[in-house]
Design an enzyme around this catalytic site. Structure first.
Site, mmCIF file in Angstrom:
data_model
loop_
_atom_site.group_PDB
_atom_site.id
_atom_site.type_symbol
_atom_site.label_atom_id
_atom_site.label_comp_id
_atom_site.label_asym_id
_atom_site.label_seq_id
_atom_site.Cartn_x
_atom_site.Cartn_y
_atom_site.Cartn_z
ATOM 1 C CE LYS A 28 -10.327 31.894 70.282
ATOM 2 N NZ LYS A 28 -11.052 30.748 70.888
ATOM 3 C CG HIS A 52 -4.871 26.184 79.950
ATOM 4 N ND1 HIS A 52 -5.351 24.915 79.744
ATOM 5 C CD2 HIS A 52 -5.686 27.020 79.239
ATOM 6 C CE1 HIS A 52 -6.414 24.974 78.948
ATOM 7 N NE2 HIS A 52 -6.638 26.235 78.642
ATOM 8 C CB CYS A 109 -9.123 29.433 79.323
ATOM 9 S SG CYS A 109 -8.972 28.328 77.904
ATOM 10 N NE ARG A 144 -6.624 20.871 73.737
ATOM 11 C CZ ARG A 144 -7.408 21.902 74.003
ATOM 12 N NH1 ARG A 144 -7.550 22.330 75.253
ATOM 13 N NH2 ARG A 144 -8.040 22.536 73.029
ATOM 14 N NE ARG A 204 -28.546 20.003 75.006
ATOM 15 C CZ ARG A 204 -27.998 20.965 74.284
ATOM 16 N NH1 ARG A 204 -28.746 21.618 73.385
ATOM 17 N NH2 ARG A 204 -26.724 21.291 74.412
ATOM 18 C CD GLN A 244 -4.381 25.946 74.754
ATOM 19 O OE1 GLN A 244 -3.771 26.505 73.867
ATOM 20 N NE2 GLN A 244 -5.700 25.887 74.767
#
Length: 350
Positions: free
Chosen positions: A227, A256, A131, A249, A41, A158
């Site tokens: 992670k 971050h 990240c 968040r 696309r 984050q």
């Protein structure tokens, strides 16, 4: 192999892909052709790289023909399918997804910390970390090399862009919704105003912090928290390292921030830690609270280094340091680390 290598940027139209094209245009040009690939696309779009407009091609097997290095910034399932195809066609793949990070046959590389690992890649794939891990690991790696790391306790604040374009758009929409109002002064008023417009987040992020990022893992941990634990262990080659992470968040667009409690093998001093951080590649020490100097996302965004401030020795443990760290999650946290690995691969070609 002679001549300058051909680079494919897979996922060139994404939020990280766009930053990657900026970085490729800013760095010393080591590449021959730069081929831009994305989903069908997006095919036909033109994007600027190295001062030229390049047409985006659909990701197909034919589009990978003749590619020497392929950098991937695509969803996990797309990387899991296409990275082995690119490797089978002779490309070295540098993958920014989570698909291969913990594969024992795929090195997890941060060039400032473990550049040697890039040379051993049985599957033809090199992974780049999450990240959040990348926002701190360059600084932590430098301290580990001197003091010997034993434990990390991390709280990660984050940015919305960690959830992609949808995260940024959601935050901006919510900020516009609450601006100029008295919202945030009564239980549930922000939630009622936002309604179901929470985008990729489980709760409103404007005027709020959300103690959750990622998907559910055993014991109430999130995938983002796991992670940080697993990737830090692999990068530093410390499989038994104690790591605890809490991911939150926050209403920041990009960059971050983390508080880090790092415990080492022996007693540490702030003066020596500051010397190490001030001279470590990829790190900026910015630490004079009396003068109001410490890193914050609004100052760090758009820059490459890991910024470190608030360096203190723990009051109760002479072997532990407390740090505040900021890193742009789209640059070092994603695009920059990927490009750096690709450049290492290009430099080591024979």
């Amino acid at each position: 192999m002679t001549g300058r290598p051909t680079l494919a940027v897979v996922g060139a139209t994404g939020i990280v892909g766009s930053v990657m094209l900026q970085i490729l245009s800013q760095h010393a040009d080591v590449w021959g052709e730069i081929r831009l690939l994305a989903s069908p696309r997006s095919a036909g779009r033109k994007l600027a790289v190295r001062g030229e407009e390049v047409e985006v091609l659909a990701l197909t097997e034919e589009a990978l023909d003749g590619v020497d290095v392929a950098v991937f910034d695509v969803p996990d399932e797309v990387a899991a399918r296409w990275a082995p195809i690119a490797a089978a066609k002779g490309a070295v793949v540098v993958d920014n997804s989570a698909a291969f990070r913990m594969d024992p046959d795929v090195p997890l590389v941060v060039p400032e910390v473990n550049p040697h690992a890039v040379r051993v890649r049985p599957r033809g794939i090199v992974a780049t970390p999450n990240c959040t891990t990348l926002s701190m690991i360059v600084a932590i790696g430098a301290l580990h090399a001197e003091f010997g790391l034993r434990e990390l306790i991390v709280s990660a604040y984050q940015a919305a862009s960690g959830a992609g374009r949808a995260g940024v758009e959601t935050l901006r929409e919510q900020i516009a919704l609450v601006a100029g109002t008295e919202l945030g002064t009564a239980p549930g008023d922000v939630r009622r105003a936002v309604g179901d417009r929470t985008g990729p987040f489980p709760e409103p992020v404007a005027l709020n912090v959300v103690p959750w990022a990622g998907s559910v893992r055993d014991g109430g941990w999130s995938s983002e928290e796991m992670k940080v634990r697993e990737e830090s262990r692999k990068i530093l080659d410390l499989p038994q390292l104690k790591v605890t992470a809490t991911c939150v968040r926050v209403p920041v667009v990009t960059t971050h921030a983390l508080t880090v409690h790092a415990r080492f093998e022996d007693e540490v001093t702030v003066d020596r830690a500051r010397e190490i951080l001030a001279t470590a590649p990829g790190v900026v020490l910015f630490d004079d609270p009396g003068a109001g100097e410490f890193p914050t996302p609004v100052d760090v965004v758009g820059t490459d280094p890991t910024w470190v401030g608030r360096v203190r020795r723990n009051l109760d443990d002479p072997a532990a340091l407390e740090l505040f760290v900021c890193g742009d999650n789209l640059r070092k946290g994603a695009a920059l680390n990927t490009v750096q690995i690709a450049e290492l691969v290009a430099a080591g070609r024979t």
